[in-house]
Design an enzyme around this catalytic site. Sequence first.
Site, PDB file in Angstrom:
ATOM      1  N   TRP A 100       0.841  -1.190   0.000  1.00  0.00           N
ATOM      2  CA  TRP A 100       0.000   0.000   0.000  1.00  0.00           C
ATOM      3  C   TRP A 100       0.878   1.242   0.000  1.00  0.00           C
ATOM      4  O   TRP A 100       2.030   1.210   0.411  1.00  0.00           O
ATOM      5  CB  TRP A 100      -0.936   0.012   1.203  1.00  0.00           C
ATOM      6  N   GLU A 154       6.855   9.087  14.193  1.00  0.00           N
ATOM      7  CA  GLU A 154       7.077   8.371  12.936  1.00  0.00           C
ATOM      8  C   GLU A 154       7.936   9.201  11.977  1.00  0.00           C
ATOM      9  O   GLU A 154       8.770   8.658  11.247  1.00  0.00           O
ATOM     10  CB  GLU A 154       5.737   8.049  12.258  1.00  0.00           C
ATOM     11  N   GLU A 192       8.305   1.789   7.082  1.00  0.00           N
ATOM     12  CA  GLU A 192       8.013   2.742   8.151  1.00  0.00           C
ATOM     13  C   GLU A 192       7.839   4.162   7.597  1.00  0.00           C
ATOM     14  O   GLU A 192       7.062   4.954   8.137  1.00  0.00           O
ATOM     15  CB  GLU A 192       9.141   2.729   9.185  1.00  0.00           C
ATOM     16  N   HIS A 195       4.343   5.498   7.042  1.00  0.00           N
ATOM     17  CA  HIS A 195       3.474   5.800   8.179  1.00  0.00           C
ATOM     18  C   HIS A 195       3.420   7.294   8.467  1.00  0.00           C
ATOM     19  O   HIS A 195       2.342   7.883   8.593  1.00  0.00           O
ATOM     20  CB  HIS A 195       3.956   5.040   9.420  1.00  0.00           C
ATOM     21  N   GLU A 245       8.024  -2.093  18.530  1.00  0.00           N
ATOM     22  CA  GLU A 245       7.059  -2.438  17.475  1.00  0.00           C
ATOM     23  C   GLU A 245       5.749  -2.938  18.068  1.00  0.00           C
ATOM     24  O   GLU A 245       4.665  -2.610  17.566  1.00  0.00           O
ATOM     25  CB  GLU A 245       7.646  -3.477  16.529  1.00  0.00           C
ATOM     26  N   THR A 248       3.882   0.049  19.530  1.00  0.00           N
ATOM     27  CA  THR A 248       3.342   0.875  18.451  1.00  0.00           C
ATOM     28  C   THR A 248       2.120   0.229  17.817  1.00  0.00           C
ATOM     29  O   THR A 248       1.133   0.905  17.500  1.00  0.00           O
ATOM     30  CB  THR A 248       4.417   1.118  17.382  1.00  0.00           C
ATOM     31  N   ASP A 277       1.376  -3.148   9.493  1.00  0.00           N
ATOM     32  CA  ASP A 277       2.817  -3.072   9.232  1.00  0.00           C
ATOM     33  C   ASP A 277       3.608  -3.298  10.514  1.00  0.00           C
ATOM     34  O   ASP A 277       4.587  -4.056  10.541  1.00  0.00           O
ATOM     35  CB  ASP A 277       3.191  -1.697   8.666  1.00  0.00           C
ATOM     36  N   GLU A 278       3.210  -2.612  11.579  1.00  0.00           N
ATOM     37  CA  GLU A 278       3.932  -2.728  12.842  1.00  0.00           C
ATOM     38  C   GLU A 278       3.903  -4.168  13.363  1.00  0.00           C
ATOM     39  O   GLU A 278       4.882  -4.641  13.947  1.00  0.00           O
ATOM     40  CB  GLU A 278       3.336  -1.781  13.892  1.00  0.00           C
ATOM     41  N   HIS A 281       6.525  -6.105  11.519  1.00  0.00           N
ATOM     42  CA  HIS A 281       7.852  -5.721  11.978  1.00  0.00           C
ATOM     43  C   HIS A 281       8.127  -6.303  13.363  1.00  0.00           C
ATOM     44  O   HIS A 281       9.244  -6.751  13.654  1.00  0.00           O
ATOM     45  CB  HIS A 281       7.982  -4.206  12.006  1.00  0.00           C
TER      46      HIS A 281
END
Length: 417
Positions: A100, A154, A192, A195, A245, A248, A277-278, A281
């Site tokens: 994305w 971020e 990252e 974000h 991570e 977050t 995503d986090e 990670h």
Amino acid sequence: MATMGLAALASVKLSFPNKSGTGSGRPTRLGWILCPTNPRLTTRRWTAAAAAPVEAPSRSIDVEMQCSPVPREQVEVVRSLNGWVAKNMLPLLLPVESSWQPHDFLPCSAAAAGASTEDEALSAFTEGVAKLRAGAAGVPDEVLVCLVGNMVTEEALPSYQSMGNRTEGIADDTGASSLPWAQWMRGWTAEENRHGDLLNRYLYLSGRVDMRQVETTVDHLLRNGMEMLVPKSPYHSVIYGAFQERATFISHVHTAKLAGQYGDQALAKICGVIAADEKRHEAGYTRVCAKLFEVDPDGMVRALAYVMRGKVTMPGLLMSDGRDCSETLFDRFSAVAQRAGIYTARDYGDVVEHFLRRWRVADLAGLSGEGRRAQEYVCRLPPKIRRMEELAHQRTARSELRPASFSWIFDRHVMVG
């Protein structure tokens, strides 16, 4: 990566064991251990096995960080895992073609293929912005403050990448290395980077915040940088990454839920996709920590104890909007997050318990004497944290709410405990 501290614990005191495992008798502020607020840290001498226990640094210390060389054994261990990283971590990074991008969640600012006129494209963009603003209008100020704080953190990504590239055995020494560790660092950075871009553009289009003050805060944070207790240690770095991570991920999930409750479905989707995503990670750092616990359990458990004693330094700790205040901006931001339920003392306790279970710290065997003391220390943390959480909750219940001003929202006030 965006986390905040736990301001609700800031006045709780507790005595932690010293190196021998006996109580030091010195009360330590829980806010300092779990949500540090001192902008300058120093470390004690760091021993060869990665993690000699130390007292929490004094708030009055204001000296340059001094670190001993990282033990070569640590560096050799992590370098030997390059093949393992290629098989177990790199697949967690998504191909660019299927990833994305911020544009996917915001009004299109250019004419789409097949659009007949520029006026139609502008009209569609204007309608999209109006719809976004209508959804954002219902988001309360306390959620906006947390969203801005997370976005600012971020946006300081350059500091985090430079920190990663100072980590021995993991660093991208050439800037374009083909080694799996270097590929992970660059891929992580690329993901990252989306974000901060997405949250920044959402906030700009929402019209709800003072973007110049927000941008000023980003500027200050990048100039101030970030600090870690042992910034070159690969063991400390991956443990830190796992904790950050997961924290977050929790923060963005809670923000998404609140956004949905207040009718902002666009923001709910944005925070949801960032949280996903986090989570990936987190999986990467959690996996490599588990592997290192297999390869070097003594070094890792001592590193974990060192990190927990010293503190997990929040990446946005040194944020500032350039205005003087009796409390730091980070303290006020953390207090709002605690009260809003976006990241709380309970969440921190859950994170600690999660990793102790995931890495099976209580089951580690064959440890040195120092390793066993580190194991005992970290395994006793969860009930202590739960007790601190109870004390903090009681203190908050007894205290009166007070207003806290934020330049991010045009100096409006939100209530904190």
